[in-house]
Scaffold this motif. Sequence first.
Motif, PDB file in Angstrom:
ATOM      1  N   LEU A   1      21.016  28.261 -11.966  1.00 14.54           N
ATOM      2  CA  LEU A   1      20.274  28.211 -13.224  1.00 14.54           C
ATOM      3  C   LEU A   1      21.034  28.968 -14.304  1.00 14.54           C
ATOM      4  CD1 LEU A   1      16.648  28.967 -11.949  1.00 14.54           C
ATOM      5  CD2 LEU A   1      17.687  26.735 -12.368  1.00 14.54           C
ATOM      6  N   PRO A   2      21.062  28.448 -15.541  1.00 10.50           N
ATOM      7  CA  PRO A   2      21.739  29.183 -16.621  1.00 10.50           C
ATOM      8  C   PRO A   2      21.051  30.502 -16.949  1.00 10.50           C
ATOM      9  CG  PRO A   2      21.440  26.871 -17.213  1.00 10.50           C
ATOM     10  CD  PRO A   2      20.621  27.111 -15.975  1.00 10.50           C
ATOM     11  N   GLY A   3      19.736  30.461 -17.171  1.00  9.93           N
ATOM     12  CA  GLY A   3      19.034  31.672 -17.570  1.00  9.93           C
ATOM     13  C   GLY A   3      17.591  31.674 -17.124  1.00  9.93           C
ATOM     14  N   LEU A   4      17.043  32.874 -16.979  1.00 16.07           N
ATOM     15  CA  LEU A   4      15.680  33.041 -16.494  1.00 16.07           C
ATOM     16  C   LEU A   4      15.090  34.292 -17.121  1.00 16.07           C
ATOM     17  CD1 LEU A   4      13.470  32.065 -14.440  1.00 16.07           C
ATOM     18  CD2 LEU A   4      14.508  33.658 -12.797  1.00 16.07           C
ATOM     19  N   SER A   5      13.890  34.163 -17.687  1.00 19.14           N
ATOM     20  CA  SER A   5      13.184  35.297 -18.284  1.00 19.14           C
ATOM     21  C   SER A   5      11.822  35.426 -17.630  1.00 19.14           C
ATOM     22  CB  SER A   5      13.032  35.089 -19.794  1.00 19.14           C
ATOM     23  OG  SER A   5      12.405  36.212 -20.405  1.00 19.14           O
ATOM     24  N   ILE A   6      11.389  36.678 -17.371  1.00 22.06           N
ATOM     25  CA  ILE A   6      10.122  36.930 -16.682  1.00 22.06           C
ATOM     26  C   ILE A   6       9.420  38.101 -17.341  1.00 22.06           C
ATOM     27  CG2 ILE A   6       9.021  37.470 -14.469  1.00 22.06           C
ATOM     28  CD1 ILE A   6      12.597  36.650 -14.226  1.00 22.06           C
ATOM     29  N   ALA A   7       8.106  38.044 -17.414  1.00 27.61           N
ATOM     30  CA  ALA A   7       7.304  39.202 -17.807  1.00 27.61           C
ATOM     31  C   ALA A   7       6.031  39.226 -16.982  1.00 27.61           C
ATOM     32  CB  ALA A   7       6.975  39.178 -19.293  1.00 27.61           C
ATOM     33  N   VAL A   8       5.568  40.430 -16.691  1.00 27.09           N
ATOM     34  CA  VAL A   8       4.310  40.638 -15.973  1.00 27.09           C
ATOM     35  C   VAL A   8       3.493  41.652 -16.761  1.00 27.09           C
ATOM     36  CG1 VAL A   8       3.225  41.463 -13.842  1.00 27.09           C
ATOM     37  CG2 VAL A   8       5.405  40.215 -13.737  1.00 27.09           C
TER      38      VAL A   8
ATOM     39  N   GLU B   1      12.352  43.784  -9.438  1.00 28.59           N
ATOM     40  CA  GLU B   1      13.694  44.022  -9.992  1.00 28.59           C
ATOM     41  C   GLU B   1      14.768  43.614  -9.002  1.00 28.59           C
ATOM     42  OE1 GLU B   1      13.800  48.138 -11.057  1.00 28.59           O
ATOM     43  OE2 GLU B   1      13.088  47.775 -13.106  1.00 28.59           O
ATOM     44  N   SER B   2      14.628  44.059  -7.768  1.00 28.27           N
ATOM     45  CA  SER B   2      15.644  43.802  -6.755  1.00 28.27           C
ATOM     46  C   SER B   2      15.643  42.345  -6.310  1.00 28.27           C
ATOM     47  CB  SER B   2      15.407  44.717  -5.551  1.00 28.27           C
ATOM     48  OG  SER B   2      16.304  44.421  -4.506  1.00 28.27           O
ATOM     49  N   TRP B   3      14.459  41.820  -5.984  1.00 30.05           N
ATOM     50  CA  TRP B   3      14.389  40.461  -5.439  1.00 30.05           C
ATOM     51  C   TRP B   3      14.773  39.398  -6.463  1.00 30.05           C
ATOM     52  CZ3 TRP B   3      10.273  36.876  -6.709  1.00 30.05           C
ATOM     53  CH2 TRP B   3      10.452  35.638  -6.092  1.00 30.05           C
ATOM     54  N   LEU B   4      14.269  39.510  -7.693  1.00 32.80           N
ATOM     55  CA  LEU B   4      14.571  38.491  -8.699  1.00 32.80           C
ATOM     56  C   LEU B   4      16.052  38.471  -9.058  1.00 32.80           C
ATOM     57  CD1 LEU B   4      11.416  38.815 -10.952  1.00 32.80           C
ATOM     58  CD2 LEU B   4      12.113  36.758  -9.702  1.00 32.80           C
ATOM     59  N   ALA B   5      16.671  39.651  -9.108  1.00 32.54           N
ATOM     60  CA  ALA B   5      18.116  39.696  -9.379  1.00 32.54           C
ATOM     61  C   ALA B   5      18.880  39.003  -8.254  1.00 32.54           C
ATOM     62  CB  ALA B   5      18.576  41.141  -9.528  1.00 32.54           C
ATOM     63  N   TYR B   6      18.491  39.278  -7.006  1.00 33.04           N
ATOM     64  CA  TYR B   6      19.121  38.618  -5.851  1.00 33.04           C
ATOM     65  C   TYR B   6      18.867  37.123  -5.881  1.00 33.04           C
ATOM     66  CZ  TYR B   6      19.377  36.754  -1.116  1.00 33.04           C
ATOM     67  OH  TYR B   6      19.637  35.952  -0.028  1.00 33.04           O
ATOM     68  N   ARG B   7      17.606  36.741  -6.090  1.00 32.92           N
ATOM     69  CA  ARG B   7      17.250  35.317  -6.019  1.00 32.92           C
ATOM     70  C   ARG B   7      17.948  34.519  -7.114  1.00 32.92           C
ATOM     71  NH1 ARG B   7      17.202  31.125  -5.029  1.00 32.92           N
ATOM     72  NH2 ARG B   7      15.658  29.630  -4.291  1.00 32.92           N
ATOM     73  N   PHE B   8      18.058  35.105  -8.310  1.00 29.18           N
ATOM     74  CA  PHE B   8      18.732  34.396  -9.391  1.00 29.18           C
ATOM     75  C   PHE B   8      20.205  34.164  -9.060  1.00 29.18           C
ATOM     76  CE2 PHE B   8      21.151  34.251 -13.359  1.00 29.18           C
ATOM     77  CZ  PHE B   8      20.537  33.174 -13.980  1.00 29.18           C
ATOM     78  N   ARG B   9      20.841  35.155  -8.424  1.00 28.50           N
ATOM     79  CA  ARG B   9      22.261  35.004  -8.058  1.00 28.50           C
ATOM     80  C   ARG B   9      22.473  33.862  -7.066  1.00 28.50           C
ATOM     81  NH1 ARG B   9      22.014  40.698  -7.612  1.00 28.50           N
ATOM     82  NH2 ARG B   9      22.114  40.578  -5.333  1.00 28.50           N
ATOM     83  N   GLN B  10      21.430  33.499  -6.336  1.00 27.43           N
ATOM     84  CA  GLN B  10      21.525  32.429  -5.351  1.00 27.43           C
ATOM     85  C   GLN B  10      21.364  31.041  -5.972  1.00 27.43           C
ATOM     86  OE1 GLN B  10      22.766  34.725  -3.313  1.00 27.43           O
ATOM     87  NE2 GLN B  10      21.907  33.582  -1.582  1.00 27.43           N
ATOM     88  N   THR B  11      21.127  30.975  -7.288  1.00 26.61           N
ATOM     89  CA  THR B  11      20.900  29.697  -7.953  1.00 26.61           C
ATOM     90  C   THR B  11      22.074  29.362  -8.876  1.00 26.61           C
ATOM     91  OG1 THR B  11      19.878  30.482 -10.020  1.00 26.61           O
ATOM     92  CG2 THR B  11      18.475  30.364  -8.060  1.00 26.61           C
TER      93      THR B  11
END
Length: 466
Positions: free
Chosen positions: A26-33, A14-24
């Motif tokens: 990219l228009p949009g990104l979806s993830i599921a595990v 939750e924390s890392w992906l939100a941070y990493r996305f802000r550094q790009t």
Amino acid sequence: MHAYTRQRIVAFLESWLAYRFRQTTLPGLSIAVSYKQDIVFAAQHGLANIETPKTLDNNALFGVASQSKMMTAVALLQLCEKGSLALDVPVRKYIPWLTKHPHKAVQEITTRQLLTHSAGFTRDLPEAAFWILQQPFPNRANLRRALLHTPIVAEPNTQLKYSNAAYALLGDVIEAVSDQSYTDYITKHIIKALGLTHTLADYGDDMAVHVSAGYSIPYGGQRSPLGPRQATRAFASAAGVHSTCVDMCRFVTALCDKSNTLLSTASKKEMMRTQWMQTDGYDAGMEFGLGIEVISVGGRRIVGHSGHIAGHVTATYIDPQSDIAVAVMANSRDAPSSHIALGILAAIDFFSQHALQPAPAATERLSARLLSPIAAVEIVATKNLIVAIDPDDWQPFAFQEELVQLDASTLRIVTPGSVFNQSETVQYKFSGNAPASVSYAGNTLWLEQIYEKQQTHKKTGSLAAG
């Protein structure tokens, strides 16, 4: 999966992906595990449509493109189990029109060779502007005409040669053998069989409101929308499926679980078995099963497939050993979705090994994301290992500096062979119980929240001064 381990995995992602996305950009990104059939994490960041704008949500559909090949392989193996098809007889038995092909070797091409990209067909048809939506995808009759005038580029069963055209041909095989359209067969025997409520076998105009827009690689700092989207028709068996991350996790899990919902255990093993491997050259190490990619990661075999179509870049992989699946979908051609998925699997693997129980509070509080104008470091503290990773990398655990705790506020870098940092100290300054800043091998970094406030203050101060 231990409850605490799951908690740490979810908190990190939750924390890392939100941070990493802000550094790009990219228009949009979806993830599921998923773990087995349980969705343990799902997140969306950014926009499904820049122009509207429309926020990306969990139900936004993406064209999963070549991930469709996994469903095509399942369909063919199902038909084999029914006795309607054999993988190793010439495919002309099922589609006699192929006997008109001028290259005689085509007469002996088998279904298995088409499935494993070893039939020698070209990647696409000679005219393939349909991939950038500048012309309609061919219908079945047009596909047949085109293939009869397209020479093969390698002798069958001699080398790997990736081919969407071969998979389009497999759609013709499925239709001939099942006496159903490809999309009807896939819908009934795979999508509905698994209860995939947000998956369709091909694009239709009634789906437009639910499908994320797709965008080009930036040129001159601008992204162009790619569309309008269209049905893939005869290429549905190569690239037609539209789905979500959650549904694709459930699909690949069904390829590895103990149920026989889709296939028998024997058929699943045959699908997962490495059928061809590229042993040299540019793509050395690339492996294919039946309709799947096989990737070696840290000594494990990860299976699944990636996909690229009209600005949608997707990937779904599962580790059959742990029953953990990851799906990543993005709506711009420069999104490294496969890289992201493998980075997430590596993060999960780290916490699954090292975060089985909570660490002492004095150790747990050392975990922090730290930034400066020239560096980013994330320190991850668990009960039996403390590491520093790079949060700006989509595979943050690819390189880890190992740390040992000397006292409540001091660590030492002990990474074997770390020429620049080995034996250097990491000194914390706390504000209450939380880190405020860290001197990492002599360089000062601040807790992300503090650094963000510093940058905001500088920006607003500059504006006020101007």
